[in-house]
Scaffold this motif. Structure first.
Motif, PDB file in Angstrom:
ATOM      1  N   TYR A   1      40.698  30.388  52.577  1.00  0.00           N
ATOM      2  CA  TYR A   1      41.919  30.935  51.490  1.00  0.00           C
ATOM      3  C   TYR A   1      40.845  31.176  50.265  1.00  0.00           C
ATOM      4  CZ  TYR A   1      45.615  31.988  48.369  1.00  0.00           C
ATOM      5  OH  TYR A   1      46.387  32.475  47.396  1.00  0.00           O
TER       6      TYR A   1
ATOM      7  N   PHE B   1      49.718  36.065  51.969  1.00  0.00           N
ATOM      8  CA  PHE B   1      48.333  36.542  52.788  1.00  0.00           C
ATOM      9  C   PHE B   1      48.758  36.308  54.193  1.00  0.00           C
ATOM     10  CE2 PHE B   1      48.663  31.704  52.355  1.00  0.00           C
ATOM     11  CZ  PHE B   1      48.316  31.269  53.467  1.00  0.00           C
TER      12      PHE B   1
ATOM     13  N   LYS C   1      44.729  38.574  51.217  1.00  0.00           N
ATOM     14  CA  LYS C   1      45.857  38.146  50.112  1.00  0.00           C
ATOM     15  C   LYS C   1      46.202  39.181  49.307  1.00  0.00           C
ATOM     16  CE  LYS C   1      44.515  35.643  46.584  1.00  0.00           C
ATOM     17  NZ  LYS C   1      43.892  34.498  45.612  1.00  0.00           N
TER      18      LYS C   1
END
Length: 393
Positions: free
Chosen positions: A262, A314, A338
């Motif tokens: 991420y 996301f 995202k």
């Protein structure tokens, strides 16, 4: 749930390679609006405990109330979570009533000790039992939609005295823990091998471990998030560059089955003066309507400047599984995609404190969904416990 935004979307490994410098700035979403906010009185006490340090919030579908965990290391009262009723309408947050407090229990039934007490206790406890019996720093709590039990995170600890003496060292793995509704210990869940605490150089950074936790909407999986990068994944985010955190998907037994990178945004501002303490990372994780869709609350703090909260949606669809990758430093993978849902500074809030928790609230007559955000006041009279209601399409 898919939310229409105008933000930049990170889709390829090429985007990942941008992280050593600043990521492209994301535009404010136009489908989010502020409903209102509520400040919990600093002196509020429930069951003899001070209400503060609230670092997560979740809606219990079974009872209709909300659960909020305190990240108190048992310094002000034993580690605990609260239940509250929160009335939210299109006019904002109309009433908040904290109704119950539940203390977390160790396997032997005792409450959790302070870190100083545990430093003295731990050498009398078998090593295999130290994580479950030790001190805790709770950060996120979710209600299991299938059983009503509560799953919560413990950030763990690496505390090594300057002289390196074993007698004063506390080394405790971050944990994902299941307790009953009343707080009784049930079990610890397995965690990914790369999320075990070490003496340094690899593994999680202290205070950047399990800040995010959520069940998928159908309860079939549990998903955890590290606040910041592992030591081997590169430096933490600052004003010059972002970082990669790791999102781990667990099955119902807790077994890690996949992990995704991420991209955390760069810090929103340089600390003042420079080189003072600063941070940006995931402080809460929330499931969307689809199995691969989630919301992440990124909380940034720049000393001398203040705090910023940004909510992103996301998807893990199309991202590479990095569970077995030792390091993310080379950027040779596809991270999650995202999109910005809301920048709290752009919604008209007069002040944003240390926002740490994110939950779904009711659906409004307009068809919008409510997002509730809670802030952690660190038990400081100079900070606020805020509840913020945001309407999103």
């Amino acid at each position: 749930m898919r939310i229409r935004t105008r933000s930049a979307v990170l889709t390829t490994a090429a985007a990942a390679l941008l992280l050593p410098s600043a990521l492209p700035a994301a535009a404010q979403a136009d489908d989010a609006r502020l409903l209102g906010s509520y400040v919990v009185p600093h002196e509020l006490r429930v069951g003899g405990t001070p209400v503060g340090g609230l670092s997560s919030i979740d809606h219990d579908r079974r009872s209709g109330d909300f659960v909020l965990v305190s990240d108190d290391w048992s310094d002000y009262a034993p580690a605990r979570y609260y239940r509250a009723t929160i009335a939210v309408t299109e006019r904002g947050i109309e009433d908040v009533d904290f109704t119950e407090v539940h203390q977390f229990r160790r396997p032997d039934g005792r409450t959790y000790p302070t870190i100083d007490t545990w430093r003295d206790e731990q050498h009398r406890v078998p090593k295999a039992a130290r994580n479950a019996l030790g001190t805790v720093d709770p950060e996120e709590l979710r209600v299991d939609p299938l059983t009503g039990a509560v799953a919560w995170t413990n950030e763990g600890q690496r505390n090594i005295p300057p002289d390196g003496s074993a007698a004063g060292t506390v080394l405790m793995d971050p944990a994902l823990r299941i307790s009953t509704r009343e707080g009784r210990y049930v079990r610890d869940l397995p965690t990914a091998p790369n999320e075990k605490m070490t003496t340094g150089g690899t593994g999680p950074r202290v205070n950047e471990t399990f800040e995010g936790l959520t069940y998928t909407r159908d309860g079939s999986q549990l998903v955890s998030a590290l606040e910041g990068p592992l030591e081997q994944d590169g430096p933490s985010a600052n004003a010059d560059h972002g970082a990669f955190s790791r999102i781990t998907v667990h099955d119902r037994s807790g077994r890690p089955v996949a992990q995704y990178a991420y991209p955390v945004e760069p810090l929103f501002a340089e600390p003042q003066p420079p080189n003072e303490w600063n941070t940006n990372g995931i402080s809460s994780l929330l499931a969307g309507d689809e199995p691969d869709s989630f919301l992440a609350l990124e909380r940034g703090y720049a000393s001398g400047v203040g705090t910023k909260g940004r909510i992103y949606e996301f998807s893990t669809a199309g991202a590479d599984d990095v569970l077995n990758r030792h390091s993310l430093a080379d950027g040779d993978f596809r991270p999650v995609r995202k999109e910005l849902v809301a920048d709290l500074d752009e919604l008209g809030l007069p002040y944003t404190d240390n926002v740490e928790g994110l939950s779904w609230g009711p659906r409004l007559p307009t068809g919008e969904r409510v997002l509730l955000v809670v802030s952690d006041n660190n038990f400081s009279p100079h900070q606020q416990t805020q509840l913020i209601a945001i309407a999103v399409r």
